[in-house]
Design an enzyme around this catalytic site. Sequence first.
Site, PDB file in Angstrom:
ATOM      1  N   HIS A 188       0.859  -1.194   0.000  1.00 19.45           N
ATOM      2  CA  HIS A 188       0.000   0.000   0.000  1.00 19.45           C
ATOM      3  C   HIS A 188       0.883   1.228   0.000  1.00 19.45           C
ATOM      4  O   HIS A 188       1.826   1.313   0.792  1.00 19.45           O
ATOM      5  CB  HIS A 188      -0.921   0.014   1.222  1.00 19.45           C
ATOM      6  CG  HIS A 188      -1.941   1.113   1.137  1.00 19.45           C
ATOM      7  ND1 HIS A 188      -1.675   2.378   1.571  1.00 19.45           N
ATOM      8  CD2 HIS A 188      -3.180   1.145   0.618  1.00 19.45           C
ATOM      9  CE1 HIS A 188      -2.730   3.147   1.345  1.00 19.45           C
ATOM     10  NE2 HIS A 188      -3.662   2.415   0.775  1.00 19.45           N
ATOM     11  N   LEU A 223     -10.484  -3.868   3.064  1.00 17.01           N
ATOM     12  CA  LEU A 223      -9.468  -3.132   2.296  1.00 17.01           C
ATOM     13  C   LEU A 223      -8.572  -2.250   3.162  1.00 17.01           C
ATOM     14  O   LEU A 223      -9.063  -1.489   3.986  1.00 17.01           O
ATOM     15  CB  LEU A 223     -10.182  -2.251   1.259  1.00 17.01           C
ATOM     16  CG  LEU A 223      -9.298  -1.616   0.196  1.00 17.01           C
ATOM     17  CD1 LEU A 223      -8.673  -2.666  -0.694  1.00 17.01           C
ATOM     18  CD2 LEU A 223     -10.109  -0.620  -0.610  1.00 17.01           C
ATOM     19  N   ASP A 224      -7.275  -2.339   2.949  1.00 13.52           N
ATOM     20  CA  ASP A 224      -6.286  -1.514   3.667  1.00 13.52           C
ATOM     21  C   ASP A 224      -6.245  -1.794   5.163  1.00 13.52           C
ATOM     22  O   ASP A 224      -5.654  -1.032   5.928  1.00 13.52           O
ATOM     23  CB  ASP A 224      -6.528  -0.004   3.460  1.00 13.52           C
ATOM     24  CG  ASP A 224      -6.402   0.408   2.010  1.00 13.52           C
ATOM     25  OD1 ASP A 224      -5.822  -0.356   1.222  1.00 13.52           O
ATOM     26  OD2 ASP A 224      -6.874   1.503   1.669  1.00 13.52           O
ATOM     27  N   GLU A 225      -6.882  -2.877   5.599  1.00 15.30           N
ATOM     28  CA  GLU A 225      -6.922  -3.169   7.033  1.00 15.30           C
ATOM     29  C   GLU A 225      -6.273  -4.510   7.357  1.00 15.30           C
ATOM     30  O   GLU A 225      -6.355  -4.975   8.488  1.00 15.30           O
ATOM     31  CB  GLU A 225      -8.377  -3.165   7.532  1.00 15.30           C
ATOM     32  CG  GLU A 225      -9.063  -1.820   7.486  1.00 15.30           C
ATOM     33  CD  GLU A 225      -8.559  -0.860   8.559  1.00 15.30           C
ATOM     34  OE1 GLU A 225      -7.894  -1.310   9.506  1.00 15.30           O
ATOM     35  OE2 GLU A 225      -8.835   0.345   8.426  1.00 15.30           O
TER      36      GLU A 225
ATOM     37  N   ARG C 207      -3.424  -2.135  16.087  1.00 19.32           N
ATOM     38  CA  ARG C 207      -3.322  -2.200  14.625  1.00 19.32           C
ATOM     39  C   ARG C 207      -2.053  -2.944  14.202  1.00 19.32           C
ATOM     40  O   ARG C 207      -1.904  -3.322  13.046  1.00 19.32           O
ATOM     41  CB  ARG C 207      -3.324  -0.775  14.066  1.00 19.32           C
ATOM     42  CG  ARG C 207      -3.381  -0.662  12.567  1.00 19.32           C
ATOM     43  CD  ARG C 207      -4.688  -1.221  12.004  1.00 19.32           C
ATOM     44  NE  ARG C 207      -4.707  -1.120  10.531  1.00 19.32           N
ATOM     45  CZ  ARG C 207      -4.194  -2.055   9.745  1.00 19.32           C
ATOM     46  NH1 ARG C 207      -3.652  -3.136  10.247  1.00 19.32           N
ATOM     47  NH2 ARG C 207      -4.248  -1.898   8.433  1.00 19.32           N
TER      48      ARG C 207
END
Lengths: 280, 280, 280, 280
Positions: A188, A223-225, C207
């Site tokens: 990403h 998405l993106d996680e 995260r």
Amino acid sequence: MHQLILTFSCDDTAGIVHAVTGAIVACQGNILELQQFSSTDTGRFFMRVEIDVPTAPEEFRAAIAQVATRFAATWAVVPAGVPTRTLVLVSKAAGPLNDLLFHVRAGDLPIEIPLILSNHEQLGRLAHYHGIPFEHHAVLPDSKPAFENRIRQAVDELGIDLVVLARYMQILSPELCTDLAGRVINIHHSFLPGFKGANPYRQAHERGVKLIGATAHFVTSNLDEGPIIEQNVHRVDHSATVAELTSIGQGLESDTLTSAVRLFAEKRIFLDGIRTVIFH
Amino acid sequence: MHQLILTFSCDDTAGIVHAVTGAIVACQGNILELQQFSSTDTGRFFMRVEIDVPTAPEEFRAAIAQVATRFAATWAVVPAGVPTRTLVLVSKAAGPLNDLLFHVRAGDLPIEIPLILSNHEQLGRLAHYHGIPFEHHAVLPDSKPAFENRIRQAVDELGIDLVVLARYMQILSPELCTDLAGRVINIHHSFLPGFKGANPYRQAHERGVKLIGATAHFVTSNLDEGPIIEQNVHRVDHSATVAELTSIGQGLESDTLTSAVRLFAEKRIFLDGIRTVIFH
Amino acid sequence: MHQLILTFSCDDTAGIVHAVTGAIVACQGNILELQQFSSTDTGRFFMRVEIDVPTAPEEFRAAIAQVATRFAATWAVVPAGVPTRTLVLVSKAAGPLNDLLFHVRAGDLPIEIPLILSNHEQLGRLAHYHGIPFEHHAVLPDSKPAFENRIRQAVDELGIDLVVLARYMQILSPELCTDLAGRVINIHHSFLPGFKGANPYRQAHERGVKLIGATAHFVTSNLDEGPIIEQNVHRVDHSATVAELTSIGQGLESDTLTSAVRLFAEKRIFLDGIRTVIFH
Amino acid sequence: MHQLILTFSCDDTAGIVHAVTGAIVACQGNILELQQFSSTDTGRFFMRVEIDVPTAPEEFRAAIAQVATRFAATWAVVPAGVPTRTLVLVSKAAGPLNDLLFHVRAGDLPIEIPLILSNHEQLGRLAHYHGIPFEHHAVLPDSKPAFENRIRQAVDELGIDLVVLARYMQILSPELCTDLAGRVINIHHSFLPGFKGANPYRQAHERGVKLIGATAHFVTSNLDEGPIIEQNVHRVDHSATVAELTSIGQGLESDTLTSAVRLFAEKRIFLDGIRTVIFH
């Protein structure tokens, strides 16, 4: 002697290291490197061991299997240095693919790439130069299922362990994400979770950040996680245009993706819920 | 439950991990974190384990002692979180001492400092503010042996595990270096082996380097050549004066020394000949 | 000779550098360092010049004023090395304040702090050690306006150029943000825009990021969205607990805030809309 | 409008910026970016200006020439974006060449490479893939003068501005170093001045450093002592073998060399005695 890599994860409890190393000792194995971590977040135990054993890998696997059953572990034993079978998906951007292919050729990235799939034809020549089969398929709303079937077929028939999205500019379907969970790495073009979505370098410029970044992560349907594998940043200043940020960022992307692929190929990455445990 | 840290090093051979973890299992211990490394340079085996055990530390030590004897190992078992008794030597520069004392007070650096020795009196007030005994002794050619005797005495009487040279601008005698080998950490104001000796920031300026650095290392009688523990760098440009390099460098020195002291206090550093093995 | 720093910004057009340097030449000034940038985003021109002039600062200011009028510029001329009058606001966390005070004392941070205001009393002793007046006021919903009045009063009466929120854990009112726009620097304990709001280190841990960061920015009424001045990151791995991330992060916060304050004190920061132009 | 880059250096005195910008104003030029630095080490003045001018470059050059004569300056005016004519010398290592060629193709490195010269034939295929003429000449003690004549000839006939030693494993003669002073960039595989000479990664491993580096510098007849342009480092630990250090280091070398070449191509590098002034 056979040099093997053992990965082993299970719910944490007492005696796991002793039991596993007992199996190693029983096979007259010698431990070259051992790393272990117990996650207090999830209660999971993770271990990676490099071993020299005089027995055949199958015999060693049988010994480990018994221990693994006892702990209900997820495990694998692979010969060190055997390249990871890797399918690469690309679109138009050449950087990450060029970096991967360069390192494969230089002999310092233990993967082999039997096929590159793309929704654009531009990178065919680069693939050809490196002697790697390249297929270009248009990926439009109605042809996307067919392309994903081609991915599934390639994964099965070519014995693919890892799928790399090297700036492949399409979103995989949730089904494919689920079926290949933990085996698809994406790069990403931002320092997640900072600038999700499109045009992160423009967003970074507008926000005036002093460092830009790139993030390699496992792909999930969210998405993106997906779990983060590797991140890098580069210092920039007010004078950097979006084009310059993009150029700098693309270098970061290539480096970061190649690092993540190397970690995967060396069996150093473990999934721990939405996080990764990485034994460097 | 007692949380203990075990460090263990010996000549490498098969079965060490299994034997040590067997002793842990016999004490009903649970491994929280285990790191192991075998040095191909020296043939030495290194291991650090964090364990929860229900037995008293002495009982656990007895169990480990048996294994250690078998492998002729160097080993220790210490309770996690018990602060490392640390003697700090300073001269005039306040930065590294201030950083150490700040982190001790903040509670995130597991050392305790029963005494600060100095060949200058300037830092007495800082020590006093933190409530730490401070002794100032002139260190001239003929009083140096007396000062070193004071160091030896303090090490013995105060149960010192670690001596930190926090910009102490005197060279220890070879005898003291030998007697305290592996227990004295120095901060060198350059990115070794780049600029040894005096005035490294001036040397760095004159050479026009683009990064300056600092190096924390164990002290040996071979000046500036002791095993490296930690290094950091900071980017600089042509406009930086020697004074600015010095200011930037002093920040690096403090950070780097505090990091090295933390690694030592957490029992993460092993000597492997002239190199260090560090389990982060 | 007087060493002066000139800052000058206006709408971009041809001839500005020539006109300004003409005024410098007319005063027999010698340029030591000149940096200029024209923002294509906003069409603004920014310049910082260090000059040696034989004339009195007031005479030089008069010469520059004429040019500034012609270009409708925002400008200032200050003697180099004169410390920036700085009001510091704190709560309980000692790190950033300790770092600022240490560097002031070390003589490498050109600010002077005539007053520290706090909504807690803990840091009074640290302030006292450094000989700086410290006031503790409870800041509750109904006493907040009074506290902000005290800030305004201090700014006026003490000739304050810069207000630093050194982990001051209260939000300033929009009116105060507006009135002190461009003069209040805050340290945010994350790599913005990554983890806004509370508990960023917990967010970062959850995260699973591989780098944590800190951001110094100007305060605006739009929380965590003010123009970014400086950012730094530090690599972490899966084994770092929230407490360890916090400890590492606090070191970053202190370094980053001190860097931003130094840039301000050296007149190196210009506001360019929601971004900053910084002449290092 | 013509976008031009002016570089200008001379002995420092009052009035230079005003005089140069006067010439720019006289040509109705608009300054896009101006950076200036006066070296207190050498008493030299350095300036780089990006300008939009409506006049032809020759007319602008004539205006600058008058000012340059007055200050006995070394100067140049080149159109922005015109690629720097670059001759690349290589041996067997592919990394730095691959990186340069990739960025040239990607359009973000403003150089053009009309010829690659090598003392080995291995990289011919890579050159061919990028469509760049490649000559292989054996370089033995008695054929070295002939090879250096080929270099001189290529520099003259192909209008070469920059010679890049992209891991060219031969030492240039002192005469050639002198004749091409300030126009030959080399990449050294260490963080100079740390590990000069051969096998720096082995030296770094043996010394146990915690960071390895690469240095791009101008070539002088004083081996490994030329003015430093760019340096980068990468963190390593005890487990890194010489082979792994080499692999990591080669990535650093490529990045660092490409950065230095970009700085040169954008006319950002000035020689200031044995140091460089670089306007980023």
